[in-house]
Design an enzyme around this catalytic site. Structure first.
Site, mmCIF file in Angstrom:
data_model
loop_
_atom_site.group_PDB
_atom_site.id
_atom_site.type_symbol
_atom_site.label_atom_id
_atom_site.label_comp_id
_atom_site.label_asym_id
_atom_site.label_seq_id
_atom_site.Cartn_x
_atom_site.Cartn_y
_atom_site.Cartn_z
ATOM 1 C CD GLU A 92 -70.233 43.960 -67.211
ATOM 2 O OE1 GLU A 92 -70.593 43.402 -66.112
ATOM 3 O OE2 GLU A 92 -71.046 44.820 -67.730
ATOM 4 C CB CYS A 105 -67.216 36.626 -62.051
ATOM 5 S SG CYS A 105 -68.590 36.016 -63.057
ATOM 6 C CB CYS A 112 -74.649 36.028 -74.285
ATOM 7 S SG CYS A 112 -75.088 34.358 -73.860
ATOM 8 C CB CYS A 116 -81.264 33.600 -70.067
ATOM 9 S SG CYS A 116 -80.552 32.223 -70.376
ATOM 10 C CB CYS A 119 -79.323 37.176 -68.662
ATOM 11 S SG CYS A 119 -77.461 37.398 -68.701
ATOM 12 C CB CYS A 339 -71.586 39.608 -65.778
ATOM 13 S SG CYS A 339 -69.943 39.642 -65.110
#
Length: 353
Positions: A92, A105, A112, A116, A119, A339
């Site tokens: 994205e 962005c 990932c 976290c 997220c 995102c």
């Protein structure tokens, strides 16, 4: 099997070497570099002979992202892109309009692995790193689609930039090159959740971008609960790296703090955060700036955002203690511009078929 060359990941000097190795004059490098950075594919570079174009098409990799899905906010014109990469993976990017110019962005990884808790990008883990061409390609593709120049870049999309350090550094050199997009380093921000060895390495290269630290808690117990990376590099080691970065580069560091209702958004939390940052940065005369972000309500996390009153009270508590605080303006709220959410939705659709 011959590995195809990723031309868009090459700096001009590397392109010169490539063309010389194929028997072509090195001036081809500048021609190709400029045209690729304008968004043209190799087959479209008409100042090359047809034979050379056909050869390059067969021997090189086309890594320019394709728009898979595009959502445009009716509120503020923010555009959220879901880009499909050459291997079918999706990432994205978010195009935002500000008075000072257009900002994109961008993502740095497919998925990932930082974990976290608040997220959406990290749900499902990391698939792979993005190559320099795929980082750059997001900017090129967004400019091509929008018809507008992008003057600012924030590396706050899917992925942890410093977990993809070498490719990110090369991307920064590419996007800043005067023969390419020529976006100034001072118009680029890189956000990290706290990869200390990456921060230390970044301090040693002459790339004066703005470093943003995703802090989100003022003590180790609370930060470790929501950010697993804190178990490897705790707050003390992170802030010591930030102090060293500031002393080495003289560049201001900003801190991001996501406000989660009932988790880290009380006045006591603000007091603790102010004391923490003041203890590290007041002695060295460094400016302290905190970006407050309302948590994105992702169904998988269960986290909720607080009221406007609680957010403003947190900001005032910081300012009372000498910390400059801003509440990040929410852009593209009607298109889930944070995102990770659009990619996640796309993956869920594929799993249904």
């Amino acid at each position: 099997m011959t590995t195809k060359v990723d031309l868009l990941s090459l700096l001009p000097t590397e392109l010169e070497e490539f063309f010389l190795s194929t028997g072509e004059p090195k001036f081809r490098a500048k021609q190709v570099f400029q045209r690729l950075h304008r968004g043209e594919r190799v087959s479209e570079i008409t100042n090359l002979s047809k034979a050379l174009r056909e050869r390059l098409v067969s021997e090189t990799l086309d890594t320019l992202p394709v728009v898979e899905e595009k959502l445009v906010s009716k509120i503020d014109g923010t555009v959220k892109y879901l880009f499909r990469l050459h291997d079918g993976a999706c990432i994205e990017s978010v195009f935002m309009k500000y008075k000072h110019g257009n900002t994109l962005c961008i993502s740095s990884q497919v998925g990932c692995r930082m974990g976290c808790k608040f997220c959406a990008s990290t749900i499902g883990g990391r698939v792979r790193d993005l190559q320099p061409s795929e980082l750059l390609g997001q900017v090129i593709a967004a400019e091509k689609d929008s018809g507008e120049r992008i003057s600012n870049i924030v590396m706050m999309g899917i992925g942890e930039p410093l977990d993809n350090y070498d490719n990110v550094i090369k991307f920064l050199r590419l996007v800043n090159h005067p023969d390419g997009l020529n976006i100034g380093y001072r118009h680029i921000s890189l956000s990290t959740c706290g990869v200390v060895d990456g921060i230390n390495k970044l301090a040693t290269v002459d790339i004066p971008i703005t470093l943003s630290i995703s802090l989100h808690a003022a003590n180790d117990e609370r930060r470790s609960e929501i950010m697993p990376i804190n178990n490897k590099w705790n707050i003390a080691s992170l802030l010591q790296a930030c102090v060293s970065y500031y002393k080495t580069t003289g560049r201001r560091i900003s801190f991001e703090y996501t406000l989660i209702s009932g988790k880290n958004d009380s006045e006591a939390d603000a007091t603790e955060l102010a004391a923490l940052l003041n203890s590290y940065f007041r002695p060295i005369g460094a400016p302290i700036h905190v970006n407050l972000i309302r948590v994105n309500e992702v169904k998988e996390t269960g986290f909720k955002k607080g009221s406007n009153e609680s957010v403003n009270a947190f900001a005032k508590a910081l300012e009372k203690r000498g910390i400059t605080a801003t509440v990040r303006r929410k852009l593209g709220s009607d298109v889930n511009a944070a995102c990770g959410q659009l990619r996640r939705s796309n993956l869920n659709k594929k799993e249904e078929y």
